[in-house]
Scaffold this motif. Structure first.
Motif, PDB file in Angstrom:
ATOM      1  N   HIS A 155     -26.515  34.301  16.781  1.00 19.92           N
ATOM      2  CA  HIS A 155     -27.099  35.131  15.717  1.00 19.92           C
ATOM      3  C   HIS A 155     -26.313  34.948  14.421  1.00 19.92           C
ATOM      4  O   HIS A 155     -26.896  34.783  13.336  1.00 19.92           O
ATOM      5  CB  HIS A 155     -27.072  36.595  16.152  1.00 19.92           C
ATOM      6  N   ALA A 156     -24.969  34.952  14.521  1.00 19.87           N
ATOM      7  CA  ALA A 156     -24.129  34.826  13.327  1.00 19.87           C
ATOM      8  C   ALA A 156     -24.314  33.474  12.652  1.00 19.87           C
ATOM      9  O   ALA A 156     -24.348  33.380  11.422  1.00 19.87           O
ATOM     10  CB  ALA A 156     -22.664  35.040  13.702  1.00 19.87           C
ATOM     11  N   VAL A 157     -24.439  32.410  13.448  1.00 16.53           N
ATOM     12  CA  VAL A 157     -24.635  31.073  12.880  1.00 16.53           C
ATOM     13  C   VAL A 157     -25.975  30.998  12.149  1.00 16.53           C
ATOM     14  O   VAL A 157     -26.043  30.531  10.995  1.00 16.53           O
ATOM     15  CB  VAL A 157     -24.565  29.986  13.979  1.00 16.53           C
ATOM     16  N   LEU A 158     -27.044  31.451  12.797  1.00 16.69           N
ATOM     17  CA  LEU A 158     -28.359  31.364  12.172  1.00 16.69           C
ATOM     18  C   LEU A 158     -28.452  32.273  10.950  1.00 16.69           C
ATOM     19  O   LEU A 158     -29.055  31.907   9.930  1.00 16.69           O
ATOM     20  CB  LEU A 158     -29.447  31.720  13.183  1.00 16.69           C
ATOM     21  N   GLU A 159     -27.833  33.434  11.015  1.00 18.12           N
ATOM     22  CA  GLU A 159     -27.803  34.352   9.878  1.00 18.12           C
ATOM     23  C   GLU A 159     -27.122  33.695   8.680  1.00 18.12           C
ATOM     24  O   GLU A 159     -27.628  33.743   7.545  1.00 18.12           O
ATOM     25  CB  GLU A 159     -27.071  35.631  10.272  1.00 18.12           C
ATOM     26  N   ALA A 160     -25.981  33.060   8.923  1.00 20.07           N
ATOM     27  CA  ALA A 160     -25.255  32.398   7.835  1.00 20.07           C
ATOM     28  C   ALA A 160     -26.079  31.282   7.223  1.00 20.07           C
ATOM     29  O   ALA A 160     -26.151  31.143   5.995  1.00 20.07           O
ATOM     30  CB  ALA A 160     -23.927  31.847   8.356  1.00 20.07           C
ATOM     31  N   LEU A 161     -26.735  30.484   8.050  1.00 17.46           N
ATOM     32  CA  LEU A 161     -27.551  29.376   7.548  1.00 17.46           C
ATOM     33  C   LEU A 161     -28.741  29.889   6.745  1.00 17.46           C
ATOM     34  O   LEU A 161     -29.114  29.297   5.716  1.00 17.46           O
ATOM     35  CB  LEU A 161     -28.030  28.504   8.708  1.00 17.46           C
ATOM     36  N   GLN A 165     -29.540  29.488   2.694  1.00 16.39           N
ATOM     37  CA  GLN A 165     -30.613  28.490   2.781  1.00 16.39           C
ATOM     38  C   GLN A 165     -30.643  27.607   1.534  1.00 16.39           C
ATOM     39  O   GLN A 165     -30.585  28.098   0.403  1.00 16.39           O
ATOM     40  CB  GLN A 165     -31.963  29.199   2.935  1.00 16.39           C
ATOM     41  N   GLY A 166     -30.705  26.302   1.766  1.00 18.82           N
ATOM     42  CA  GLY A 166     -30.678  25.358   0.662  1.00 18.82           C
ATOM     43  C   GLY A 166     -29.283  24.871   0.338  1.00 18.82           C
ATOM     44  O   GLY A 166     -29.116  23.962  -0.473  1.00 18.82           O
ATOM     45  N   ARG A 167     -28.269  25.466   0.966  1.00 21.01           N
ATOM     46  CA  ARG A 167     -26.888  25.030   0.785  1.00 21.01           C
ATOM     47  C   ARG A 167     -26.356  24.516   2.124  1.00 21.01           C
ATOM     48  O   ARG A 167     -26.715  25.028   3.177  1.00 21.01           O
ATOM     49  CB  ARG A 167     -25.993  26.180   0.311  1.00 21.01           C
ATOM     50  N   THR A 168     -25.491  23.534   2.065  1.00 22.12           N
ATOM     51  CA  THR A 168     -24.885  22.986   3.277  1.00 22.12           C
ATOM     52  C   THR A 168     -23.642  23.796   3.624  1.00 22.12           C
ATOM     53  O   THR A 168     -22.787  24.049   2.773  1.00 22.12           O
ATOM     54  CB  THR A 168     -24.501  21.517   3.071  1.00 22.12           C
ATOM     55  N   LEU A 169     -23.555  24.210   4.888  1.00 21.82           N
ATOM     56  CA  LEU A 169     -22.378  24.919   5.378  1.00 21.82           C
ATOM     57  C   LEU A 169     -21.605  23.987   6.302  1.00 21.82           C
ATOM     58  O   LEU A 169     -22.163  23.420   7.233  1.00 21.82           O
ATOM     59  CB  LEU A 169     -22.779  26.188   6.135  1.00 21.82           C
ATOM     60  N   SER A 170     -20.319  23.844   6.060  1.00 21.08           N
ATOM     61  CA  SER A 170     -19.489  22.988   6.897  1.00 21.08           C
ATOM     62  C   SER A 170     -19.197  23.691   8.221  1.00 21.08           C
ATOM     63  O   SER A 170     -19.353  24.909   8.358  1.00 21.08           O
ATOM     64  CB  SER A 170     -18.176  22.665   6.190  1.00 21.08           C
ATOM     65  N   LYS A 171     -18.748  22.915   9.189  1.00 22.63           N
ATOM     66  CA  LYS A 171     -18.362  23.510  10.473  1.00 22.63           C
ATOM     67  C   LYS A 171     -17.223  24.500  10.272  1.00 22.63           C
ATOM     68  O   LYS A 171     -17.183  25.548  10.925  1.00 22.63           O
ATOM     69  CB  LYS A 171     -17.954  22.411  11.459  1.00 22.63           C
ATOM     70  N   THR A 172     -16.309  24.174   9.369  1.00 17.69           N
ATOM     71  CA  THR A 172     -15.188  25.085   9.106  1.00 17.69           C
ATOM     72  C   THR A 172     -15.677  26.419   8.576  1.00 17.69           C
ATOM     73  O   THR A 172     -15.206  27.485   8.987  1.00 17.69           O
ATOM     74  CB  THR A 172     -14.217  24.452   8.088  1.00 17.69           C
ATOM     75  N   GLN A 173     -16.637  26.382   7.660  1.00 17.09           N
ATOM     76  CA  GLN A 173     -17.195  27.626   7.135  1.00 17.09           C
ATOM     77  C   GLN A 173     -17.880  28.431   8.226  1.00 17.09           C
ATOM     78  O   GLN A 173     -17.761  29.657   8.275  1.00 17.09           O
ATOM     79  CB  GLN A 173     -18.178  27.313   6.001  1.00 17.09           C
ATOM     80  N   LEU A 174     -18.601  27.764   9.122  1.00 15.15           N
ATOM     81  CA  LEU A 174     -19.286  28.469  10.198  1.00 15.15           C
ATOM     82  C   LEU A 174     -18.295  29.031  11.213  1.00 15.15           C
ATOM     83  O   LEU A 174     -18.528  30.125  11.751  1.00 15.15           O
ATOM     84  CB  LEU A 174     -20.285  27.540  10.878  1.00 15.15           C
ATOM     85  N   VAL A 175     -17.209  28.315  11.465  1.00 18.04           N
ATOM     86  CA  VAL A 175     -16.171  28.863  12.343  1.00 18.04           C
ATOM     87  C   VAL A 175     -15.655  30.171  11.770  1.00 18.04           C
ATOM     88  O   VAL A 175     -15.473  31.171  12.488  1.00 18.04           O
ATOM     89  CB  VAL A 175     -15.015  27.851  12.523  1.00 18.04           C
ATOM     90  N   ARG A 176     -15.426  30.198  10.460  1.00 18.20           N
ATOM     91  CA  ARG A 176     -14.915  31.404   9.809  1.00 18.20           C
ATOM     92  C   ARG A 176     -15.934  32.531   9.859  1.00 18.20           C
ATOM     93  O   ARG A 176     -15.566  33.712   9.873  1.00 18.20           O
ATOM     94  CB  ARG A 176     -14.545  31.101   8.355  1.00 18.20           C
ATOM     95  N   THR A 177     -17.219  32.182   9.858  1.00 16.32           N
ATOM     96  CA  THR A 177     -18.273  33.185   9.908  1.00 16.32           C
ATOM     97  C   THR A 177     -18.406  33.791  11.300  1.00 16.32           C
ATOM     98  O   THR A 177     -18.618  34.995  11.450  1.00 16.32           O
ATOM     99  CB  THR A 177     -19.617  32.556   9.501  1.00 16.32           C
ATOM    100  N   VAL A 178     -18.271  32.961  12.312  1.00 13.59           N
ATOM    101  CA  VAL A 178     -18.553  33.379  13.685  1.00 13.59           C
ATOM    102  C   VAL A 178     -17.350  34.026  14.359  1.00 13.59           C
ATOM    103  O   VAL A 178     -17.501  34.975  15.128  1.00 13.59           O
ATOM    104  CB  VAL A 178     -19.035  32.169  14.515  1.00 13.59           C
ATOM    105  N   PHE A 179     -16.148  33.528  14.057  1.00 11.38           N
ATOM    106  CA  PHE A 179     -14.965  33.977  14.775  1.00 11.38           C
ATOM    107  C   PHE A 179     -14.026  34.747  13.859  1.00 11.38           C
ATOM    108  O   PHE A 179     -13.943  34.482  12.659  1.00 11.38           O
ATOM    109  CB  PHE A 179     -14.209  32.775  15.361  1.00 11.38           C
ATOM    110  N   ASP A 180     -13.291  35.692  14.443  1.00 11.86           N
ATOM    111  CA  ASP A 180     -12.226  36.360  13.716  1.00 11.86           C
ATOM    112  C   ASP A 180     -11.060  35.395  13.540  1.00 11.86           C
ATOM    113  O   ASP A 180     -10.912  34.427  14.292  1.00 11.86           O
ATOM    114  CB  ASP A 180     -11.746  37.601  14.472  1.00 11.86           C
ATOM    115  N   THR A 181     -10.208  35.687  12.571  1.00 10.74           N
ATOM    116  CA  THR A 181      -9.104  34.777  12.274  1.00 10.74           C
ATOM    117  C   THR A 181      -8.137  34.638  13.448  1.00 10.74           C
ATOM    118  O   THR A 181      -7.458  33.616  13.582  1.00 10.74           O
ATOM    119  CB  THR A 181      -8.319  35.261  11.035  1.00 10.74           C
ATOM    120  N   ASP A 182      -8.063  35.655  14.326  1.00 13.96           N
ATOM    121  CA  ASP A 182      -7.146  35.602  15.467  1.00 13.96           C
ATOM    122  C   ASP A 182      -7.733  34.874  16.668  1.00 13.96           C
ATOM    123  O   ASP A 182      -7.025  34.595  17.634  1.00 13.96           O
ATOM    124  CB  ASP A 182      -6.733  37.018  15.889  1.00 13.96           C
TER     125      ASP A 182
END
Length: 223
Positions: A155-161, A165-182
């Protein structure tokens, strides 16, 4: 939706982070201006909550540098001062809204929702990519008219995309979106979630496109 919380009071930051996570937002915390700018450089945020009184570089400095970089990320300033001069100064520097401490949680969450909705959405609570839709208020997806229930991280990945929409999200950005820093997480996990989402979107005209070396992009399928 991922929020950057910039607050040097550790106890308050922990409480706010819990409030936001309970409301189903992803949260990263920064405790000084330089740390905030490093996190902003990596991107992947839909909103920043910014305390003005920070060690070293204060909140105004962070805001000034953000806007000089032509970054239109919504910023909600949090401060203990109700001074009109400080409020006006923050807004002139590029803040989108202003909230005086102490505040009610309901008001904070309502203002967050308004700012995220306002960002290029003309006030609409509905986002669309072809026949994939998302309601910002209920946080529900519909695919080709049918409810689309997803596990939290998909859900978090699709929400971020969809939000970007229309912008490219890197894997690093999606990791930061989906997971907490810890959390211990890698880009392989993002690849797995994208693979699963692609299968679940096959009945729609929305497609997650891989741009090699750059990341992922959500767009309507080409005719």
């Amino acid at each position: 939706m991922n929020i950057l919380l910039v607050e040097d009071n550790l106890e308050l930051a922990q409480w706010l982070a819990k409030v936001l996570r309970d409301a189903q937002y992803g949260v990263d915390c920064a405790h000084d201006g330089e740390q905030a700018l490093r996190l902003l450089h990596d991107g992947g945020y839909e909103l920043m909550l910014l305390d003005l009184k920070l060690p070293d570089m204060d909140g105004r400095g962070v805001l000034r540098r953000l806007r000089r970089a032509r970054d239109d990320l919504p910023v909600l300033v949090l401060t203990a001062s109700g001074s009109l001069d400080i409020k006006v100064d923050s807004l002139e520097l590029g803040a989108d809204d202003y909230l005086v401490k102490p505040f009610e949680v309901r008001e904070l969450l309502a203002r967050i929702k308004v700012l995220i909705r306002r960002r290029g959405r003309a006030g609409s609570s509905q986002l669309h990519c072809a026949d994939l839709s998302y309601d910002l208020d209920s946080r529900e997806f519909r695919a080709a008219g049918e409810a689309l229930a997803l596990p939290p991280r998909e859900h978090a990945v699709l929400e971020a995309l969809l939000l970007q929409q229309g912008r490219t999200l890197s894997k690093t950005q999606l990791v930061r979106t989906v997971f907490d820093t810890d959390d211990e997480a890698g880009e392989d996990a993002i690849e797995l979630y994208v693979h699963r989402l692609r299968r679940k979107l096959e009945a729609t005209r929305a497609r997650i496109v891989t741009l090699r070396g750059l990341g992922y992009l959500l767009r309507e399928a080409q005719a």
